[in-house]
Design a protein around this motif. Structure first.
Motif, PDB file in Angstrom:
ATOM      1  N   LEU A  31     -21.925   4.441  -6.486  1.00 40.36           N
ATOM      2  CA  LEU A  31     -20.811   4.740  -5.746  1.00 40.36           C
ATOM      3  C   LEU A  31     -20.515   3.907  -4.807  1.00 40.36           C
ATOM      4  O   LEU A  31     -19.332   3.852  -4.531  1.00 40.36           O
ATOM      5  N   ALA A  32     -21.650   3.722  -4.004  1.00 36.45           N
ATOM      6  CA  ALA A  32     -21.080   2.896  -2.706  1.00 36.45           C
ATOM      7  C   ALA A  32     -20.744   1.482  -3.161  1.00 36.45           C
ATOM      8  O   ALA A  32     -19.978   0.743  -2.238  1.00 36.45           O
ATOM      9  N   HIS A  33     -20.837   0.901  -4.425  1.00 37.43           N
ATOM     10  CA  HIS A  33     -20.311  -0.087  -4.666  1.00 37.43           C
ATOM     11  C   HIS A  33     -18.992  -0.263  -5.581  1.00 37.43           C
ATOM     12  O   HIS A  33     -18.403  -1.229  -5.999  1.00 37.43           O
ATOM     13  N   GLN A  34     -18.600   0.821  -6.120  1.00 40.38           N
ATOM     14  CA  GLN A  34     -17.564   0.994  -6.956  1.00 40.38           C
ATOM     15  C   GLN A  34     -16.361   0.773  -6.123  1.00 40.38           C
ATOM     16  O   GLN A  34     -15.968   1.515  -5.080  1.00 40.38           O
ATOM     17  N   LEU A  35     -15.264   0.060  -6.654  1.00 41.23           N
ATOM     18  CA  LEU A  35     -14.168  -0.354  -5.941  1.00 41.23           C
ATOM     19  C   LEU A  35     -13.046   0.645  -5.854  1.00 41.23           C
ATOM     20  O   LEU A  35     -13.057   1.776  -7.022  1.00 41.23           O
ATOM     21  N   ALA A  36     -12.088   0.919  -5.174  1.00 42.04           N
ATOM     22  CA  ALA A  36     -11.029   1.920  -5.226  1.00 42.04           C
ATOM     23  C   ALA A  36     -10.420   1.830  -6.588  1.00 42.04           C
ATOM     24  O   ALA A  36      -9.892   3.007  -7.167  1.00 42.04           O
ATOM     25  N   ASP A  37     -10.232   0.701  -7.322  1.00 43.66           N
ATOM     26  CA  ASP A  37      -9.672   0.895  -8.694  1.00 43.66           C
ATOM     27  C   ASP A  37     -10.569   1.148  -9.723  1.00 43.66           C
ATOM     28  O   ASP A  37     -10.136   1.365 -10.901  1.00 43.66           O
ATOM     29  N   GLY A  38     -11.799   1.689  -9.598  1.00 37.79           N
ATOM     30  CA  GLY A  38     -12.627   2.130 -10.465  1.00 37.79           C
ATOM     31  C   GLY A  38     -13.698   1.082 -10.879  1.00 37.79           C
ATOM     32  O   GLY A  38     -14.732   1.114 -11.696  1.00 37.79           O
ATOM     33  N   CYS A  39     -13.515  -0.322 -10.627  1.00 37.28           N
ATOM     34  CA  CYS A  39     -14.179  -1.575 -11.037  1.00 37.28           C
ATOM     35  C   CYS A  39     -15.711  -1.402 -10.186  1.00 37.28           C
ATOM     36  O   CYS A  39     -15.721  -0.969  -8.979  1.00 37.28           O
ATOM     37  N   ILE A  40     -16.802  -1.709 -11.214  1.00 35.28           N
ATOM     38  CA  ILE A  40     -18.269  -1.624 -10.462  1.00 35.28           C
ATOM     39  C   ILE A  40     -18.713  -2.800 -10.606  1.00 35.28           C
ATOM     40  O   ILE A  40     -19.369  -3.553 -11.875  1.00 35.28           O
ATOM     41  N   PRO A  41     -18.590  -4.048  -9.496  1.00 33.24           N
ATOM     42  CA  PRO A  41     -19.181  -5.194  -9.506  1.00 33.24           C
ATOM     43  C   PRO A  41     -20.652  -5.021  -9.492  1.00 33.24           C
ATOM     44  O   PRO A  41     -21.528  -4.012  -9.251  1.00 33.24           O
ATOM     45  N   TRP A  42     -21.486  -6.439  -9.627  1.00 29.78           N
ATOM     46  CA  TRP A  42     -22.768  -6.370  -9.475  1.00 29.78           C
ATOM     47  C   TRP A  42     -23.414  -5.740  -8.186  1.00 29.78           C
ATOM     48  O   TRP A  42     -24.117  -5.033  -8.086  1.00 29.78           O
ATOM     49  N   PHE A  43     -22.547  -6.386  -7.203  1.00 30.75           N
ATOM     50  CA  PHE A  43     -23.143  -5.930  -5.878  1.00 30.75           C
ATOM     51  C   PHE A  43     -21.798  -6.269  -4.794  1.00 30.75           C
ATOM     52  O   PHE A  43     -20.743  -6.990  -5.481  1.00 30.75           O
ATOM     53  N   ASP A  44     -21.840  -5.881  -3.698  1.00 27.67           N
ATOM     54  CA  ASP A  44     -20.522  -6.219  -2.843  1.00 27.67           C
ATOM     55  C   ASP A  44     -20.300  -7.672  -2.799  1.00 27.67           C
ATOM     56  O   ASP A  44     -21.156  -8.493  -2.442  1.00 27.67           O
ATOM     57  N   GLY A  45     -19.070  -7.913  -2.953  1.00 33.88           N
ATOM     58  CA  GLY A  45     -18.392  -9.517  -2.998  1.00 33.88           C
ATOM     59  C   GLY A  45     -18.826 -10.102  -4.150  1.00 33.88           C
ATOM     60  O   GLY A  45     -18.382 -11.484  -4.164  1.00 33.88           O
ATOM     61  N   TYR A  46     -19.199  -9.543  -5.093  1.00 35.63           N
ATOM     62  CA  TYR A  46     -19.653 -10.214  -6.501  1.00 35.63           C
ATOM     63  C   TYR A  46     -18.705  -9.862  -7.653  1.00 35.63           C
ATOM     64  O   TYR A  46     -17.918  -8.943  -7.291  1.00 35.63           O
ATOM     65  N   TYR A  47     -18.769 -10.664  -8.701  1.00 38.56           N
ATOM     66  CA  TYR A  47     -17.937 -10.184  -9.782  1.00 38.56           C
ATOM     67  C   TYR A  47     -18.360  -8.942 -10.644  1.00 38.56           C
ATOM     68  O   TYR A  47     -19.593  -8.619 -10.312  1.00 38.56           O
TER      69      TYR A  47
END
Length: 373
Positions: A31-47
């Motif tokens: 949850l801490a890494h999920q973005l506002a649009d719902g996307c879940i990147p590998w980790f902060d700042g990554y794709y």
């Protein structure tokens, strides 16, 4: 909140599998890494890529974070291309990799949608995302050859890249099972998908020459070894024999599963997937032993390090990916039966098209766990 009451007090069985608070901490990490649009990147700042995004979303469903999981699927629906596919990677609300669109990445949405439905029993969710699943699998099956295998990707211009991967095709095989089940549940049965799945399974079991035709064999990767078992393409005694054959090659006692057979590197996600493959093959004791050792790689923030180079006694890379945490939750569910989706990767649960779909809403989850191939 947690989906299951055992998280608060912890049963002895669960505590032997994972530490107190594991599910909550794991969900909070994703949850801490999920973005506002719902996307879940590998980790902060990554794709983010479509396959690993779904893996993390399934972890949220297991933890009872249904709204967040549904936001993850809504994000994929919002960026699906007209032909049903997704690009290889996204970052900052934009496409990050336009070089290819991979068939197993695209197909995996069916696995995620069916997984969420098994847990929530929300028919409206299934109906809402049926068009996304149908378009995705239509794209994937257009890449199937007359021999049964599915080409691994199309290039930036949409031209098929003519070769197939054992791991990728195995993943698609499970996704087709899930897609067929979604269709049955919605009275939209797709017999063409059943034929395609049968042909793909036949290729995985009997046509090794149809894979790795234009590049060096991927047999050095552990996933090529256990993925056909994990996804149900190989079952029973054959599955047990397959896992035994390369056990010493890929498993480091007390540490986990190696990513490749020629590097001193064990990885957490592969170890989780091997855990589920062992359960699918009936190797329950081995599965428990392998999984319990993985919690040493948990960091104080609830994330898990991707891997460990035992030759150097060093964590590497210094990354804690959301999809690794998702894999940890999937394996925990498979071992401890935390949700009604716990057998998704340990049994083939193909629904019969003639089944009374109206009754699906009223079945106890355990009634859906028997193989109906």
């Amino acid at each position: 909140m947690s989906l299951f009451s055992g998280e608060a007090t912890g049963t002895d069985h669960q505590q032997s599998i994972f530490p107190q608070g594991f599910v909550r901490q794991s969900a909070d990490y994703i949850l801490a890494h999920q973005l506002a649009d719902g996307c879940i990147p590998w980790f902060d700042g990554y794709y983010a890529d479509p396959w690993d995004h779904v893996e993390a979303a399934m972890g949220l469903s297991i933890a009872g974070e249904y709204t967040a999981a549904e936001r993850a699927y809504a994000w994929l629906a919002s960026i699906q291309l007209d032909d049903g596919s997704w690009w290889a990677a996204y970052k900052g609300g934009q496409v990050d990799n336009r070089e290819r669109r991979e068939s197993n990445f695209v197909a995996y949405i069916a696995t995620g949608i069916w997984h969420h439905y098994l847990i929530t029993r929300d028919q409206s969710f299934l109906r809402r995302y049926w068009p996304m699943v149908e378009k995705a699998l239509t794209f994937v099956l257009a890449l199937q050859s007359e021999h049964g295998e599915i080409q691994w990707a199309v290039d930036g211009q949409g031209e098929p890249l003519m070769d197939a991967l054992i791991t990728g095709c195995s993943s698609v095989y499970k996704s087709l099972e899930c897609g067929i089940n979604i269709a049955v549940a919605l009275e939209q049965d797709r017999p063409d998908w059943r034929i395609a799945r049968n042909n793909l399974g036949d290729a995985l079991r009997h046509k090794p020459q149809r894979f790795d035709r234009t590049w060096e064999s991927k047999a050095r990767f552990s996933m090529d070894w256990f993925y056909p078992v994990l996804t149900g393409a190989i079952e029973g005694a054959r599955a047990q024999a397959r896992l035994q054959e390369k056990w010493e090659e890929f498993v480091v006692a007390g540490l986990g599963c190696r990513c490749v057979n020629d590097e001193p590197w064990v990885t957490v996600a592969e170890s989780c997937e091997l855990t589920m493959a062992l359960l699918a093959a009936g190797e329950v004791a081995k599965a428990h032993t392998l999984y319990r050792g993985l919690h040493r790689w948990q960091d104080s923030d609830g994330g898990y390090w991707t891997g460990y180079v035992y030759r150097d006694s060093a964590v590497w890379p210094e990354e804690k990916t959301t999809w690794t945490v998702g894999a940890m939750l999937l394996a925990a569910d498979a071992l401890a039966g935390l949700t009604p989706a716990s057998t998704l990767f340990t049994r083939v649960n193909l629904l019969d098209a003639s089944q009374n779909t109206q009754r699906l809403d009223h079945l106890h989850p355990l009634e859906l766990t028997g193989s109906q191939r």
